[in-house]
Design an enzyme around this catalytic site. Structure first.
Site, PDB file in Angstrom:
ATOM      1  N   SER A 134       5.174  -2.071  11.454  1.00 29.22           N
ATOM      2  CA  SER A 134       4.561  -3.404  10.385  1.00 29.22           C
ATOM      3  C   SER A 134       3.377  -3.557  10.830  1.00 29.22           C
ATOM      4  O   SER A 134       2.312  -3.041  10.735  1.00 29.22           O
ATOM      5  CB  SER A 134       5.694  -4.301  10.223  1.00 29.22           C
ATOM      6  OG  SER A 134       5.559  -5.141   9.126  1.00 29.22           O
TER       7      SER A 134
ATOM      8  N   ASP B 178       0.283  -5.922   4.255  1.00 34.01           N
ATOM      9  CA  ASP B 178       0.343  -5.337   5.788  1.00 34.01           C
ATOM     10  C   ASP B 178       0.374  -3.770   5.781  1.00 34.01           C
ATOM     11  O   ASP B 178       0.402  -3.152   4.904  1.00 34.01           O
ATOM     12  CB  ASP B 178       1.440  -6.182   6.465  1.00 34.01           C
ATOM     13  CG  ASP B 178       2.960  -5.620   6.153  1.00 34.01           C
ATOM     14  OD1 ASP B 178       2.841  -5.256   5.057  1.00 34.01           O
ATOM     15  OD2 ASP B 178       3.862  -5.839   6.975  1.00 34.01           O
TER      16      ASP B 178
ATOM     17  N   ASP C  65       2.397  -1.642   6.553  1.00 36.78           N
ATOM     18  CA  ASP C  65       3.471  -0.517   5.990  1.00 36.78           C
ATOM     19  C   ASP C  65       3.644  -1.062   4.484  1.00 36.78           C
ATOM     20  O   ASP C  65       4.709  -0.781   3.972  1.00 36.78           O
ATOM     21  CB  ASP C  65       4.802  -0.580   6.734  1.00 36.78           C
ATOM     22  CG  ASP C  65       5.356  -1.884   6.840  1.00 36.78           C
ATOM     23  OD1 ASP C  65       4.821  -3.118   7.053  1.00 36.78           O
ATOM     24  OD2 ASP C  65       6.640  -1.844   7.153  1.00 36.78           O
TER      25      ASP C  65
ATOM     26  N   ASP D 116       5.130  -3.997   3.250  1.00 36.62           N
ATOM     27  CA  ASP D 116       6.256  -4.567   3.046  1.00 36.62           C
ATOM     28  C   ASP D 116       6.101  -5.913   2.767  1.00 36.62           C
ATOM     29  O   ASP D 116       6.941  -6.615   2.040  1.00 36.62           O
ATOM     30  CB  ASP D 116       7.508  -4.303   4.027  1.00 36.62           C
ATOM     31  CG  ASP D 116       7.240  -4.642   5.299  1.00 36.62           C
ATOM     32  OD1 ASP D 116       6.386  -5.234   5.715  1.00 36.62           O
ATOM     33  OD2 ASP D 116       8.058  -4.699   5.973  1.00 36.62           O
TER      34      ASP D 116
END
Length: 546
Positions: free
Chosen positions: A143, A289, A291, A293
């Site tokens: 992440s 961010d 990734d 999410d």
């Protein structure tokens, strides 16, 4: 603490089974130099927070191919043969390699595997689990962690991150996995193309309650992550103008060269985006961010300067927007124990139930009771999931879907000659100013966090920011019907609150503050009073936790 001889023996055993030439060379060099091995071989990464996350490197206390293959073998043991697992990955160092190793182990154990053809956002993987009818999903990502980290997130067949007892079952199974060079490996997995999974995901998120206004200028950054291509496609499909993208951050880069930490919440991470927003005359600035999410939002103020909206502010705006465009008394909205209390007041005004959960979307996504529909959930750390009358297309935080809806909300406000700041003022007049802030203490010695929590449990403060501490709850004992968790909550005189907890994903002690101030006169005056109160509380917290 293990002896040096034991640690060297563990290292040599690890070296003998490691399939990665890079980590083998790293470990050989450490052994030849007689370097300390305690940190790498005296402990191992704990399977929790829906999986694994840690620094890349050799040894059981690092993310590497051996660690990942053991986790995949454990997942296979818990699932049993015959099930279907979908695997996704981001663009971090070794993510694709870890995903392919997982596919080899799982197919070798008799499971059917669909491996995504390219690095795509985490919400695409979460969507894919249910869309494909899988028994589980794996996302290789860390992440918004620093460049040297990677992680391994596991989803169950319901499309949600795993929770107890499944996480404990996988952790226990990891302990039974032998040498990874003796695992049976397969190669007959399916490659999942964009047509098979990204297209259905885009169809689902563009059906969210976006509204019908589209005239909005957006500046955007994926922060060197994997969100850019999918978000741009989503905006195009939904009928929005294509966002202006920060050129130096547009392509995936696992080194994240333009930011200290690839997290929109970190100081400086949004600087290039805000520069682009000002240059292009944008109405709103949006960041994902790495990734994708999470979703960060900034807006221009009356003086032309740009202001980051907090996760709680965006959560309040999205909640009201979704509740105004869905129907039914079976709806529920959810947020966490560290988020603002504003959502509860919005829910009451719309006649729906608000659920309060522990931190993490694995709990938010499970907030609905039998017979209820979760139509919106958020956490203050910039995570949101937006649903429709049919429920949630993604049962996890989704920075792409949230970006679409917030862009639609900004377009509607613009059509009416207003801004998101005007909508926030409307909510303040209706519900009071709910001002929130955070204090985070990053450490290198995790023992500091444990010592601070132990001290606060033994000697809770009597006053914070000039406000008496009226009650102190130890969340480890379980409160308000929630499962026990490591945290403390203080309720202060005058409708204020503080929650202190260790981060679940980073070496931080985090403090969450909220002050509620009714609007008797002007909204700016009420905000100023709230900000002064937060500053006073923050000053006292900094003195007692650092």
């Amino acid at each position: 603490m293990a002896s040096d001889d034991v640690l060297v023996a563990r290292a040599r055993e690890w070296l003998a089974q490691d399939p990665d030439p890079e980590t083998r060379a790293e470990l050989k060099a450490l052994l030849e130099a007689g370097a300390p091995l305690e940190d790498r071989f005296g402990a191992e990464l704990r399977f929790g927070t829906a999986g694994l996350r840690g620094e890349l490197g050799a040894g059981p206390n690092r993310m590497n191919r051996v660690t990942v293959m053991r986790a995949a073998a454990a997942l296979a043991k818990v699932l049993g043969p015959g099930g279907h697992v979908v695997i996704g990955y981001d663009a971090r160092h070794k993510s694709e390699l870890f995903a392919r190793d997982s596919a080899a182990v799982l197919t070798g154990a008799g499971l059917r595997v669909s491996l995504m053809a390219a690095p795509w956002p985490t919400p695409v993987l979460a969507f894919a689990v249910r869309h494909l009818g899988c028994a589980a999903g794996v996302m290789v990502t860390a992440s918004h962690n620093p460049p040297r980290d990677n992680g391994y997130k596991v989803y169950w067949g319901d499309g949600m991150q795993i929770v107890p007892p499944v996480d404990r079952e996988i952790a226990d199974a990891i302990a039974t996995v032998g040498r990874v060079d003796e695992l049976p490996l397969g190669s007959a997995w399916e490659t999942l193309t964009a047509e098979r999974i990204v297209e259905p995901y885009l169809e689902a998120v563009t059906a969210l309650p976006i509204g019908d206004a589209r005239d909005v200028r957006v500046a955007y950054t994926p922060l060197h992550g994997v969100g850019g291509e999918v978000l741009t496609a989503a905006f195009r499909r939904a009928g929005f103008p294509e966002p202006a993208v920060v050129p130096s951050q547009a392509e995936p880069d696992p080194d994240f060269p333009t930011v200290g930490f690839p997290n929109p919440e970190e100081p400086g991470a949004m600087d290039r985006l805000l520069d682009l927003a000002a240059e292009t005359g944008a109405d709103i600035a949006i960041a994902n961010d790495p990734d994708a999410d999470r979703c960060a939002v900034a807006v221009p103020g009356p003086d032309g300067s740009w202001r980051m909206l907090t996760g709680d502010e965006v959560g309040g705006l999205l909640a009201e927007h979704v509740l105004a465009r869905t129907s039914g008394d079976d709806r529920v909205v959810a947020t966490t124990i560290v988020s603002s209390s504003l959502l509860g007041r919005i829910a009451a005004a719309h006649g729906v139930r608000q659920a309060v959960t522990l931190t993490g979307f694995k709990w938010i996504a499970r907030a609905a009771r039998p017979g209820e529909r979760l139509v919106f959930g958020y956490e203050e750390a910039l995570g949101y999931t937006v649903g429709t009358d049919k429920g949630l297309p993604v049962r996890d935080k989704d920075g792409i879907g949230a970006a679409l809806v917030i862009a639609g909300l900004a377009a509607e406000a613009k059509r009416d000659g207003r801004t998101l700041l005007d909508l926030l003022d409307d909510q303040a007049r209706r519900y009071g100013v709910h001002a929130t802030a955070q204090l985070s203490v990053r450490v290198t010695d995790l023992g500091r966090i444990h010592r601070s929590m132990a001290r606060l449990r033994a000697e809770p403060p009597r006053e914070l920011g000039g406000r008496a501490v009226e009650s102190a709850d130890d969340l480890a004992e379980g409160v308000d019907g929630l499962p026990p968790t490591d945290g403390l909550r203080y309720r202060l005189a005058g409708d204020a609150r503080v929650v202190i907890r260790p981060s679940g994903t980073e070496p931080k002690l985090k403090c969450y503050m909220e002050v509620v101030v009714p609007v008797a006169g002007s909204v700016p005056d009420a905000r100023a009073r709230a900000d002064r109160a937060l500053d006073a509380i923050r000053d006292d917290l900094a003195a007692i936790v650092d």
